[in-house]
Design a protein around this motif. Sequence first.
Motif, mmCIF file in Angstrom:
data_model
loop_
_atom_site.group_PDB
_atom_site.id
_atom_site.type_symbol
_atom_site.label_atom_id
_atom_site.label_comp_id
_atom_site.label_asym_id
_atom_site.label_seq_id
_atom_site.Cartn_x
_atom_site.Cartn_y
_atom_site.Cartn_z
ATOM 1 N N PHE A 71 0.809 -1.214 0.000
ATOM 2 C CA PHE A 71 0.000 0.000 0.000
ATOM 3 C C PHE A 71 0.838 1.257 0.000
ATOM 4 C CE2 PHE A 71 -2.201 -3.470 2.154
ATOM 5 C CZ PHE A 71 -3.235 -3.648 1.267
ATOM 6 N N GLU A 72 2.075 1.142 0.453
ATOM 7 C CA GLU A 72 2.968 2.300 0.456
ATOM 8 C C GLU A 72 3.283 2.761 -0.959
ATOM 9 O OE1 GLU A 72 3.870 3.571 3.308
ATOM 10 O OE2 GLU A 72 3.165 1.949 4.620
ATOM 11 N N LEU A 73 3.136 1.865 -1.893
ATOM 12 C CA LEU A 73 3.503 2.180 -3.274
ATOM 13 C C LEU A 73 2.326 2.674 -4.096
ATOM 14 C CD1 LEU A 73 5.824 -0.844 -4.095
ATOM 15 C CD2 LEU A 73 6.522 1.537 -4.017
ATOM 16 N N LEU A 74 1.123 2.440 -3.606
ATOM 17 C CA LEU A 74 -0.067 2.809 -4.376
ATOM 18 C C LEU A 74 -0.582 4.169 -3.937
ATOM 19 C CD1 LEU A 74 -1.985 -0.577 -4.255
ATOM 20 C CD2 LEU A 74 -0.862 0.442 -6.229
ATOM 21 N N PRO A 75 -1.352 4.834 -4.796
ATOM 22 C CA PRO A 75 -2.047 6.039 -4.349
ATOM 23 C C PRO A 75 -2.993 5.657 -3.215
ATOM 24 C CG PRO A 75 -2.797 5.355 -6.540
ATOM 25 C CD PRO A 75 -1.614 4.535 -6.193
ATOM 26 N N GLU A 76 -3.441 6.649 -2.492
ATOM 27 C CA GLU A 76 -4.266 6.367 -1.320
ATOM 28 C C GLU A 76 -5.513 5.577 -1.704
ATOM 29 O OE1 GLU A 76 -5.975 8.736 2.542
ATOM 30 O OE2 GLU A 76 -5.731 9.776 0.618
ATOM 31 N N LYS A 77 -6.106 5.959 -2.824
ATOM 32 C CA LYS A 77 -7.278 5.229 -3.315
ATOM 33 C C LYS A 77 -6.858 4.406 -4.515
ATOM 34 C CE LYS A 77 -10.152 9.121 -1.976
ATOM 35 N NZ LYS A 77 -11.069 10.188 -2.443
ATOM 36 N N PHE A 78 -7.177 3.159 -4.493
ATOM 37 C CA PHE A 78 -6.694 2.281 -5.572
ATOM 38 C C PHE A 78 -7.753 1.230 -5.872
ATOM 39 C CE2 PHE A 78 -5.211 0.997 -1.406
ATOM 40 C CZ PHE A 78 -5.705 -0.300 -1.314
ATOM 41 N N THR A 79 -7.614 0.605 -7.011
ATOM 42 C CA THR A 79 -8.530 -0.478 -7.366
ATOM 43 C C THR A 79 -7.869 -1.813 -7.031
ATOM 44 O OG1 THR A 79 -7.681 -0.827 -9.596
ATOM 45 C CG2 THR A 79 -9.303 0.922 -9.327
ATOM 46 N N LEU A 80 -8.693 -2.819 -6.922
ATOM 47 C CA LEU A 80 -8.136 -4.139 -6.634
ATOM 48 C C LEU A 80 -7.233 -4.623 -7.764
ATOM 49 C CD1 LEU A 80 -11.127 -5.977 -4.942
ATOM 50 C CD2 LEU A 80 -9.030 -5.146 -3.904
ATOM 51 N N THR A 81 -7.551 -4.214 -8.970
ATOM 52 C CA THR A 81 -6.699 -4.606 -10.090
ATOM 53 C C THR A 81 -5.306 -3.993 -9.966
ATOM 54 O OG1 THR A 81 -8.637 -4.799 -11.498
ATOM 55 C CG2 THR A 81 -6.526 -4.608 -12.597
ATOM 56 N N ALA B 136 -13.768 0.828 -12.077
ATOM 57 C CA ALA B 136 -13.667 -0.082 -10.925
ATOM 58 C C ALA B 136 -13.871 0.668 -9.622
ATOM 59 C CB ALA B 136 -12.304 -0.756 -10.936
ATOM 60 N N LYS B 137 -14.318 -0.037 -8.618
ATOM 61 C CA LYS B 137 -14.459 0.526 -7.279
ATOM 62 C C LYS B 137 -13.095 0.881 -6.715
ATOM 63 C CE LYS B 137 -18.190 -2.349 -5.734
ATOM 64 N NZ LYS B 137 -18.367 -3.606 -5.037
ATOM 65 N N LEU B 138 -13.084 1.935 -5.893
ATOM 66 C CA LEU B 138 -11.837 2.305 -5.238
ATOM 67 C C LEU B 138 -11.835 1.809 -3.797
ATOM 68 C CD1 LEU B 138 -11.461 5.922 -6.633
ATOM 69 C CD2 LEU B 138 -10.035 3.945 -7.183
ATOM 70 N N TYR B 139 -10.659 1.481 -3.331
ATOM 71 C CA TYR B 139 -10.470 1.021 -1.964
ATOM 72 C C TYR B 139 -9.375 1.830 -1.291
ATOM 73 C CZ TYR B 139 -13.164 -3.120 -3.202
ATOM 74 O OH TYR B 139 -14.155 -3.969 -3.596
ATOM 75 N N LYS B 140 -9.404 1.796 0.030
ATOM 76 C CA LYS B 140 -8.328 2.374 0.843
ATOM 77 C C LYS B 140 -7.773 1.279 1.745
ATOM 78 C CE LYS B 140 -8.682 6.892 2.782
ATOM 79 N NZ LYS B 140 -9.521 7.876 3.519
#
Lengths: 231, 231
Positions: B155-165, B209-213
């Motif tokens: 998660f440190e590498l992804l933007p705060e909001k991300f998709t499962l893909t 796609a849905k976004l997740y945190k």
Amino acid sequence: METILPKFDSVFSIDCVIFGFDDGELKILLIKRNEEPFKDWWALPGNIIQHDQSIDLAAERILYELTGLKDIFMEQFHTFGDVNRHPQGRVITVAYYAMIRLNGTKELKPISNYASKAVWIPVNDLPKLAFDHEKIFSRGFDKIRNKISYQPIAFELLPEKFTLTQLQQLYEVILSKKLDKRNFRKKMLNYGILKELDEKQKGVSYRAAKLYKFDKRKYAKLFQKELTFSS
Amino acid sequence: METILPKFDSVFSIDCVIFGFDDGELKILLIKRNEEPFKDWWALPGNIIQHDQSIDLAAERILYELTGLKDIFMEQFHTFGDVNRHPQGRVITVAYYAMIRLNGTKELKPISNYASKAVWIPVNDLPKLAFDHEKIFSRGFDKIRNKISYQPIAFELLPEKFTLTQLQQLYEVILSKKLDKRNFRKKMLNYGILKELDEKQKGVSYRAAKLYKFDKRKYAKLFQKELTFSS
DNA sequence: AATATAGTGTGTATTCTTTACACTAAGTAA
DNA sequence: TTACTTAGTGTAAAGAATACACACTATATT
């Protein structure tokens, strides 16, 4: 009050957490310091890194001077570099752990200049330690606790021939939890990395257990696969 | 041919493997050296450790000077101390890895004295590196590959909001293997450490796609249990 | 308006792994 | 011979990992 270290320079050292397993107990080797600072305190064995020596070699040297042992399993696990960890100047230390076989009682070699004696002390019964050595120890212990779950390092602590019960006890003390005998044996034997010997335990006043050896060749074959040794 | 280091003394340095994930690719930050030795070679960002600075702070400083970022996830992973790793003298180096979010394109700060530029380069397309930096990189890569399997560092590498893909793609590039979409989602969602948002992806020319945190609070609750994030 | 396109989102059956659990066998000591 | 102590063993149930394929939705194109 001698000053060993010039105040204006950084020094590199090695400290070692040397594990042994004896009589159902996990122990580490501690030395009693001869010199300031922390004179008469217990400490991890350590030393300055010499300029012409790689850090791995420096670690091996410390172990050899203390125990007379060579070709021992050793691994670096963390480097400690807080500014004030040494009261006399900047000392950054690279910490290693090692695992050695204590077949019965192992004689320790006479100790060099900076320590008056070296003793095996159970990890559950450690005295206060010099410098930040308690932190170093505890991180080293975490490291082997973690490592034993997926690498066959336990065998480094056992005699060459051991019983499954001894192996299980060792896992139990390192992981600090009870394991189920049947499940443990099933799992271990399933890995196929133990060689069952024709020998049995001797000198016990009850049914003697079969002896096993760690089979390095079979392990090497499986090496690509990660094994899981815990639980 | 200037001599930076006195031949007779040991020096401690820090080197950083700084990972970023962008456009489906895993990248690291490299600098182009300005000075001998290895002038004009690519190298990992690094620096000498100052006397009044803990090694963790020294690592943070390097990252800050290069990227302007603070409070970034960084961890020491190994210390390299071969005698001849630096041609001009004894330099022992403590290696760190860091993971940063590359939201779109991140501007790098102007580079200091010893480097002419810093660039993000895909890990699958690295040039030859100065010193033993290839070894350092590859050990750092091993480290995150291992760590991502049981700690939520992705998660440190992804933007705060991300998709499962996106999350799955990141696991795939780090582990270098394809994962099954249904199994991956089932597993991730089962951990209960993701918060599903009411938002959807924008600006894509297909079903959004849905976004997740990442839900740090829930993760902290589960923290005693080890999670397994791989496969 | 119809169609093509590209990625999202979902369920089930099978295999493998982990866990829980208790008694008999073998050897020694008295 | 008996008592004691540890060795050694199997099975059922629950949980985790794997393999696998198609309908849905939003947009872009004609």
